[in-house]
Design an enzyme around this catalytic site. Structure first.
Site, PDB file in Angstrom:
ATOM      1  N   PRO A 104      33.097  28.986 -39.979  1.00  0.00           N
ATOM      2  CA  PRO A 104      31.641  29.158 -39.943  1.00  0.00           C
ATOM      3  C   PRO A 104      31.162  29.724 -38.615  1.00  0.00           C
ATOM      4  O   PRO A 104      31.445  29.174 -37.550  1.00  0.00           O
ATOM      5  CB  PRO A 104      31.122  27.728 -40.163  1.00  0.00           C
ATOM      6  CG  PRO A 104      32.206  26.845 -39.630  1.00  0.00           C
ATOM      7  CD  PRO A 104      33.495  27.563 -39.898  1.00  0.00           C
TER       8      PRO A 104
ATOM      9  N   GLY B 223      34.919   8.521 -18.910  1.00  0.00           N
ATOM     10  CA  GLY B 223      35.134   9.471 -19.998  1.00  0.00           C
ATOM     11  C   GLY B 223      36.509  10.086 -19.967  1.00  0.00           C
ATOM     12  O   GLY B 223      36.720  11.214 -20.434  1.00  0.00           O
ATOM     13  N   GLY B 224      37.472   9.345 -19.453  1.00  0.00           N
ATOM     14  CA  GLY B 224      38.816   9.881 -19.283  1.00  0.00           C
ATOM     15  C   GLY B 224      39.656   9.962 -20.540  1.00  0.00           C
ATOM     16  O   GLY B 224      40.770  10.482 -20.494  1.00  0.00           O
TER      17      GLY B 224
ATOM     18  N   GLY C 132      38.343  15.072 -19.361  1.00  0.00           N
ATOM     19  CA  GLY C 132      38.732  13.899 -18.576  1.00  0.00           C
ATOM     20  C   GLY C 132      40.205  13.562 -18.698  1.00  0.00           C
ATOM     21  O   GLY C 132      40.874  13.269 -17.703  1.00  0.00           O
TER      22      GLY C 132
ATOM     23  N   THR D  49      27.352  21.247 -16.649  1.00  0.00           N
ATOM     24  CA  THR D  49      27.594  22.386 -17.530  1.00  0.00           C
ATOM     25  C   THR D  49      26.721  23.573 -17.136  1.00  0.00           C
ATOM     26  O   THR D  49      25.614  23.396 -16.587  1.00  0.00           O
ATOM     27  CB  THR D  49      27.281  22.011 -18.997  1.00  0.00           C
ATOM     28  OG1 THR D  49      27.285  23.182 -19.821  1.00  0.00           O
ATOM     29  CG2 THR D  49      25.914  21.359 -19.117  1.00  0.00           C
ATOM     30  N   ASP D  50      27.200  24.775 -17.427  1.00  0.00           N
ATOM     31  CA  ASP D  50      26.390  25.967 -17.177  1.00  0.00           C
ATOM     32  C   ASP D  50      25.179  26.034 -18.096  1.00  0.00           C
ATOM     33  O   ASP D  50      24.231  26.791 -17.847  1.00  0.00           O
ATOM     34  CB  ASP D  50      27.242  27.236 -17.324  1.00  0.00           C
ATOM     35  CG  ASP D  50      27.809  27.440 -18.724  1.00  0.00           C
ATOM     36  OD1 ASP D  50      27.739  26.506 -19.555  1.00  0.00           O
ATOM     37  OD2 ASP D  50      28.351  28.528 -18.995  1.00  0.00           O
ATOM     38  N   GLU D  51      25.168  25.223 -19.152  1.00  0.00           N
ATOM     39  CA  GLU D  51      24.069  25.272 -20.120  1.00  0.00           C
ATOM     40  C   GLU D  51      22.742  24.809 -19.539  1.00  0.00           C
ATOM     41  O   GLU D  51      21.681  25.081 -20.110  1.00  0.00           O
ATOM     42  CB  GLU D  51      24.426  24.468 -21.367  1.00  0.00           C
ATOM     43  CG  GLU D  51      25.626  25.023 -22.099  1.00  0.00           C
ATOM     44  CD  GLU D  51      25.865  24.362 -23.455  1.00  0.00           C
ATOM     45  OE1 GLU D  51      24.877  24.041 -24.131  1.00  0.00           O
ATOM     46  OE2 GLU D  51      27.034  24.181 -23.823  1.00  0.00           O
TER      47      GLU D  51
ATOM     48  N   ASP E 207      31.283   0.896 -21.619  1.00  0.00           N
ATOM     49  CA  ASP E 207      30.205   1.872 -21.698  1.00  0.00           C
ATOM     50  C   ASP E 207      29.614   2.052 -20.299  1.00  0.00           C
ATOM     51  O   ASP E 207      29.315   1.066 -19.618  1.00  0.00           O
ATOM     52  CB  ASP E 207      29.131   1.352 -22.662  1.00  0.00           C
ATOM     53  CG  ASP E 207      28.054   2.380 -22.977  1.00  0.00           C
ATOM     54  OD1 ASP E 207      27.863   3.320 -22.190  1.00  0.00           O
ATOM     55  OD2 ASP E 207      27.391   2.227 -24.013  1.00  0.00           O
TER      56      ASP E 207
ATOM     57  N   LYS F 261      21.717  16.800 -19.501  1.00  0.00           N
ATOM     58  CA  LYS F 261      22.622  17.083 -18.387  1.00  0.00           C
ATOM     59  C   LYS F 261      21.839  17.578 -17.161  1.00  0.00           C
ATOM     60  O   LYS F 261      22.157  17.219 -16.026  1.00  0.00           O
ATOM     61  CB  LYS F 261      23.667  18.124 -18.798  1.00  0.00           C
ATOM     62  CG  LYS F 261      24.643  17.646 -19.870  1.00  0.00           C
ATOM     63  CD  LYS F 261      25.492  16.475 -19.401  1.00  0.00           C
ATOM     64  CE  LYS F 261      26.561  16.890 -18.419  1.00  0.00           C
ATOM     65  NZ  LYS F 261      27.489  15.775 -18.099  1.00  0.00           N
TER      66      LYS F 261
ATOM     67  N   TYR G  96      20.807  18.353 -25.395  1.00  0.00           N
ATOM     68  CA  TYR G  96      22.039  18.166 -24.631  1.00  0.00           C
ATOM     69  C   TYR G  96      21.899  18.735 -23.226  1.00  0.00           C
ATOM     70  O   TYR G  96      22.096  18.034 -22.226  1.00  0.00           O
ATOM     71  CB  TYR G  96      23.232  18.810 -25.338  1.00  0.00           C
ATOM     72  CG  TYR G  96      24.409  19.035 -24.414  1.00  0.00           C
ATOM     73  CD1 TYR G  96      25.004  17.958 -23.761  1.00  0.00           C
ATOM     74  CD2 TYR G  96      24.908  20.314 -24.162  1.00  0.00           C
ATOM     75  CE1 TYR G  96      26.071  18.147 -22.876  1.00  0.00           C
ATOM     76  CE2 TYR G  96      25.967  20.513 -23.290  1.00  0.00           C
ATOM     77  CZ  TYR G  96      26.546  19.434 -22.648  1.00  0.00           C
ATOM     78  OH  TYR G  96      27.576  19.622 -21.779  1.00  0.00           O
TER      79      TYR G  96
ATOM     80  N   HIS H 243      19.209  28.317 -30.171  1.00  0.00           N
ATOM     81  CA  HIS H 243      20.544  28.800 -29.814  1.00  0.00           C
ATOM     82  C   HIS H 243      20.457  29.802 -28.659  1.00  0.00           C
ATOM     83  O   HIS H 243      19.888  30.888 -28.798  1.00  0.00           O
ATOM     84  CB  HIS H 243      21.185  29.451 -31.038  1.00  0.00           C
ATOM     85  CG  HIS H 243      22.669  29.548 -30.957  1.00  0.00           C
ATOM     86  ND1 HIS H 243      23.454  29.907 -32.027  1.00  0.00           N
ATOM     87  CD2 HIS H 243      23.537  29.326 -29.929  1.00  0.00           C
ATOM     88  CE1 HIS H 243      24.729  29.908 -31.668  1.00  0.00           C
ATOM     89  NE2 HIS H 243      24.796  29.567 -30.394  1.00  0.00           N
TER      90      HIS H 243
ATOM     91  N   THR I  82      23.286   8.102 -22.742  1.00  0.00           N
ATOM     92  CA  THR I  82      24.558   8.261 -22.028  1.00  0.00           C
ATOM     93  C   THR I  82      24.441   9.206 -20.838  1.00  0.00           C
ATOM     94  O   THR I  82      24.866   8.892 -19.724  1.00  0.00           O
ATOM     95  CB  THR I  82      25.647   8.775 -22.987  1.00  0.00           C
ATOM     96  OG1 THR I  82      25.826   7.825 -24.046  1.00  0.00           O
ATOM     97  CG2 THR I  82      26.966   8.968 -22.252  1.00  0.00           C
TER      98      THR I  82
END
Length: 330
Positions: free
Chosen positions: A200, A7-8, A13, A121-123, A59, A149, A145, A271, A97
């Site tokens: 938005p 993913g560079g 990346g 990710t922190d998510e 890929d 992860k 998402y 959200h 992916t």
């Protein structure tokens, strides 16, 4: 050191490749990227001619990827579907992916005895009203998402526990800076403001995130690469948080635009209200954030002003326009 970056050609990346080749001119880097909509070789201008850099269009889900990875010391996996809005409408792409792709890379590392670093990710921790998560906090993802992860993180840890594969996981807060695809929040706000288009903002605009300038995150990844302990997770954050609406106002002020450009739109499903993580663990390795938000956001706005052709070509494409209209119900 010989490093594989997956993913560079993406945002973080590509910034990491430029950072690492500049800091360690003797290191060799193989960049593997599928070049999806968010992958752009223009992000790597100035690197292509470096004799220590090679690019492979591939890929990470392809089973034969192991044929191209020989003699390397570490794989750092930046490759991911990463836009929450897209995950809501096309979750299957994220599972393929983010989970199967990670599994495929872990298998390569297991067979060839290569270290693996997962960029997360922190998510994955989900939302928190007060206080902050640490690396031992349970995972509580809210959307496809962050769930994908989180699944990849657990899979990575399982390879450490089962196969004794040397791994690390890096969970960073929201990144911003040069070369970020303009569907993401900060570059969207900047580029729309430059074009005098509406900005938005979901819901009431009070959704709060921590933000880190991308080069500071690159330095954190570099720290884990050289000092990280096998099997450990490291949170990375500037520990500076701000509501989305205040970011939009800051950007408009920098660009001398009126706040009337702000437009509140219907909220997205699931959200998360607030993210916050503690990062004492990586600080113990000697890392610290160096770019405060005021400096970073001004540098970022300046970059988008000076590189209009880069993002303008993306935003005028039919795929970007159709996605933008779908996400914001325009």
């Amino acid at each position: 050191m010989k490093i594989v970056i997956t993913g560079g050609a993406g945002f973080i990346g590509s910034n990491f490749i430029k950072y690492i080749l500049n800091k360690y001119p003797d290191y060799k880097v193989l960049n593997i990227d599928k070049l999806t909509y968010a992958g752009n070789l223009e992000n790597l201008k100035g690197v292509e001619g470096n004799p220590n850099y090679n690019f492979l269009k591939k890929d990470i889900c392809d089973r034969d990827i192991e044929d191209f990875i020989n003699g390397y010391d570490v794989i750092i996996n930046f490759a991911a579907e990463s836009h929450v809005d897209r995950a809501i409408y096309s979750p299957e792409d994220f599972l393929k992916t983010d989970i199967f792709g990670t599994f495929n890379l872990l298998e390569v590392c297991r067979k060839k005895k290569i270290r693996f670093i997962q960029i997360s990710t922190d998510e994955v921790y989900g939302s928190i009203e007060e206080e902050s998560f640490d690396e031992n906090s349970p995972l509580n993802p809210s959307n496809p998402y962050s769930a994908s992860k989180g699944g990849a993180d657990l899979l990575t840890l399982s390879y450490f526990k089962t196969y004794k594969l040397p791994v690390n996981i890096i969970r960073s807060c929201n990144n911003y800076g040069p070369n970020q695809y303009p569907e993401k929040f900060i570059p969207l706000m900047i580029t729309n403001a430059i074009e005098n288009k509406k900005l938005p903002i979901y819901g009431d605009g009070l959704y709060r995130r921590e933000w880190i300038y991308v080069i500071d995150n690159c330095k954190a990844i570099d720290t884990v690469l050289h000092k990280g302990k096998d099997g450990e997770i490291y949170n990375v954050s500037s520990e500076f948080s701000i509501p989305n609406i205040e970011i939009a106002k800051k950007i408009l002020k920098i660009l001398c635009k009126e706040e009337s450009l702000i437009e509140f739109v219907n909220d997205r499903p699931g959200h998360d209200r607030r993210y916050s993580i503690r990062c004492e663990k990586i600080k113990e390795l000697g890392w610290k954030t160096e770019t405060d938000f005021e400096t970073g956001i001004n540098l970022t706005v300046k970059w988008y002003i000076e590189n209009k052709n880069w993002w303008h070509n993306i935003k005028k494409s039919s795929s970007f326009i159709s996605h933008y209209k779908k996400i914001y119900n325009l």
